[in-house]
Design a protein around this motif. Structure first.
Motif, PDB file in Angstrom:
ATOM      1  N   LEU A  32       4.619  11.496   0.295  1.00 50.84           N
ATOM      2  CA  LEU A  32       3.403  12.271   0.582  1.00 50.84           C
ATOM      3  C   LEU A  32       3.335  12.685   2.050  1.00 50.84           C
ATOM      4  O   LEU A  32       3.008  13.828   2.376  1.00 50.84           O
ATOM      5  N   TYR A  65       0.820  -1.221   0.000  1.00 53.92           N
ATOM      6  CA  TYR A  65       0.000   0.000   0.000  1.00 53.92           C
ATOM      7  C   TYR A  65       0.860   1.282   0.000  1.00 53.92           C
ATOM      8  O   TYR A  65       0.729   2.150  -0.849  1.00 53.92           O
ATOM      9  N   GLY A  66       1.747   1.353   0.962  1.00 51.73           N
ATOM     10  CA  GLY A  66       2.571   2.550   1.138  1.00 51.73           C
ATOM     11  C   GLY A  66       3.475   2.817  -0.054  1.00 51.73           C
ATOM     12  O   GLY A  66       3.692   3.961  -0.442  1.00 51.73           O
ATOM     13  N   GLU A  67       3.977   1.718  -0.631  1.00 53.37           N
ATOM     14  CA  GLU A  67       4.864   1.870  -1.803  1.00 53.37           C
ATOM     15  C   GLU A  67       4.072   2.413  -2.987  1.00 53.37           C
ATOM     16  O   GLU A  67       4.487   3.342  -3.668  1.00 53.37           O
ATOM     17  N   TYR A  68       2.914   1.766  -3.218  1.00 58.89           N
ATOM     18  CA  TYR A  68       2.086   2.134  -4.366  1.00 58.89           C
ATOM     19  C   TYR A  68       1.713   3.613  -4.318  1.00 58.89           C
ATOM     20  O   TYR A  68       1.777   4.331  -5.313  1.00 58.89           O
ATOM     21  N   LEU A  69       1.356   4.070  -3.115  1.00 61.95           N
ATOM     22  CA  LEU A  69       0.903   5.460  -2.984  1.00 61.95           C
ATOM     23  C   LEU A  69       2.044   6.429  -2.668  1.00 61.95           C
ATOM     24  O   LEU A  69       1.807   7.626  -2.508  1.00 61.95           O
ATOM     25  N   MET A  70       3.228   5.905  -2.616  1.00 65.32           N
ATOM     26  CA  MET A  70       4.420   6.704  -2.310  1.00 65.32           C
ATOM     27  C   MET A  70       4.214   7.534  -1.052  1.00 65.32           C
ATOM     28  O   MET A  70       4.454   8.756  -1.030  1.00 65.32           O
ATOM     29  N   LEU A  71       3.707   6.882  -0.041  1.00 68.70           N
ATOM     30  CA  LEU A  71       3.375   7.605   1.183  1.00 68.70           C
ATOM     31  C   LEU A  71       4.613   8.174   1.870  1.00 68.70           C
ATOM     32  O   LEU A  71       4.519   9.139   2.620  1.00 68.70           O
ATOM     33  N   GLN A 102      -6.297  16.394 -10.022  1.00 66.42           N
ATOM     34  CA  GLN A 102      -7.296  15.480 -10.574  1.00 66.42           C
ATOM     35  C   GLN A 102      -8.244  16.221 -11.533  1.00 66.42           C
ATOM     36  O   GLN A 102      -8.616  15.704 -12.584  1.00 66.42           O
ATOM     37  N   LEU A 115      -3.883  18.514  -4.621  1.00 65.55           N
ATOM     38  CA  LEU A 115      -4.086  17.161  -5.173  1.00 65.55           C
ATOM     39  C   LEU A 115      -5.393  17.101  -5.969  1.00 65.55           C
ATOM     40  O   LEU A 115      -5.443  16.550  -7.076  1.00 65.55           O
TER      41      LEU A 115
END
Ligand code: HEM
Length: 386
Positions: free
Chosen positions: A36, A27-33, A65, A61
């Motif tokens: 962020l 999760y964290g990797e995908y969202l580059m938390l 979008q 953000l």
């Protein structure tokens, strides 16, 4: 990030950054938390500065979008023939923008939980940072179709705001030069079926209906025995004639356009009025929804401006300069006027409505042209076709 700024001939919706890999991601990797959630660098130790930063970041953000949707909609609109399925996709994306804007309007009160004294405690650390330097906000305005000449004077020169950022200047220039959503919508409206002079000639028929309506009213008014009431009614009818003159006389229309009081081309305005009148016909139902969503966008941005300006007055009053160097509250208040409404003409269409009974009836050819599917299918079925 691939974003078709200045490229409206590209394929449908643009893509986000593709880093597709076969290896699964958390999760964290995908969202580059990691990026962020470490991007909230407080300049003070004032508790509320955290909320101030997070609120602005959340806005940015969502702006991103909105731009993503807007660019893809402009690509879909930039086609000579807009298929029914594309119209559905355009509607879906416009509706999404509307929902996001609703959220942005509703978000303002959260920041208002900060008191002016709290804000004062860290405001000096911000200077000269200001929402005025929000590139994305400026891009949204331009991509929708806000024109430089309609902006408040202080807001016309972006070079002093983004002077040291050549990429920002370039992006703004492109957004000014590329066809805006408003430009594309107008081109599409100009092609509204039924406007052809040698066909249904809606405009000619509409003018006849208006003449009939006003002549009848004048005839009735002239029968009024009391002079002051008669004169009042006749004056009122004359005013209506003058209003209609602005749409039936192309040079009156152009004069309003050059003063910035009207935005659409003459033909686009005709298309919009026609869609408004015949919105119950199947082929005009989606276009009518589309025009409604465009007005929603304008309304919501105006509501955001209003909420923002009220918050600004609450935080810094009406006599302090903004950190971006403007007159602050006074400047922001001036942006609430119609000059920032891109789809102003759609709001004003109601001025030109006539009673249902006087709307020119559709010819059977037009009725056929504005109907879809069922009728054709039934006809085929009775002819032995399946
Ligand atoms: C305490 C809260 C805030 C205050 C006191 C404030 C104050 C101001 C002021 C005074 C300006 C005029 C430009 C200048 O700085 O001279 C401005 C512009 C602007 N602010 Fe804010 N702001 C606040 C929150 C926000 C938030 C949360 C956003 C969200 C992105 C935002 C976005 C903008 C934008 C986009 C402009 C430019 C508007 C335009 O030029 O039409 N502001 N703000």
């Amino acid at each position: 990030m691939s974003c078709p700024v200045g490229n409206l001939n590209g394929n449908d919706a643009q893509q986000g950054e593709h880093l597709g890999s076969d290896v699964g991601m958390l999760y964290g990797e995908y969202l580059m938390l990691d990026k962020l959630l470490t991007a909230q660098k407080m300049q003070s130790n004032v508790h509320d500065e955290h909320l101030f930063i997070v609120t602005h970041q959340a806005y940015e953000l969502w702006f991103k979008q909105i731009i993503f949707e807007l660019d893809s909609i402009r690509v879909l609109f930039n086609r000579e023939n807009i298929e029914e399925s594309s119209t559905l996709e355009i509607l879906k994306r416009l509706n999404r923008i509307v929902l996001i804007l609703n959220l942005l309007v509703d978000q303002v009160p959260i920041l208002e939980t900060m008191t002016p004294l709290d804000f004062m405690d860290f405001r000096d650390y911000l200077s000269p940072a200001s929402g005025f330097q929000s590139l994305q906000f400026r891009l949204i305005e331009n991509k929708l179709g806000v024109k430089t000449e309609h902006r408040v004077k202080y807001n016309q020169k972006y070079s002093h705001v983004f002077g040291t950022e050549p990429e920002a200047i370039e992006a703004i220039k492109n957004s000014e030069q590329d066809p805006s959503l408003s430009d594309l919508v107008q081109r599409w409206l100009e092609r509204t079926p039924g406007l052809e002079l040698d066909g249904f000639n809606f405009w000619g028929k509409f003018k006849d209906s208006v003449d009939k309506l006003l002549n009848e009213k004048e005839e009735q008014a002239n029968k009024e025995p009391k002079e002051h009431i008669r004169n009042y009614r006749l004056m009122d009818i004359q005013k209506r004639r003058d209003v209609y003159e602005t749409i039936f006389n192309p040079s009156s229309h152009e004069a309003l356009v050059s003063r910035g009081e009207r935005r659409f081309t003459y033909k686009a305005l005709q298309g919009a009025i026609m869609i408004k009148f015949y919105r119950d016909e199947p082929r005009f139902s989606q276009p009518h929804q589309l025009l409604t969503l465009l007005m929603d966008i304008d309304s919501l941005i105006t509501k955001w401006r209003y909420n923002h300006v009220i918050m600004v007055q609450r935080m810094i009053g009406s006599q302090q300069l903004g950190t971006g160097g403007s007159s602050g509250y006074q400047y922001l208040r001036s942006t609430l006027s119609d000059r920032y409404k891109v789809f102003l003409d759609l709001f004003n269409l109601s001025t030109f409505l006539i009673p249902r009974g006087l709307i020119p009836p559709l010819t059977s050819e037009m009725k056929d042209a504005l109907n879809m599917g069922w009728r054709t299918h039934q006809n085929h079925a009775t002819n032995g076709d399946s």
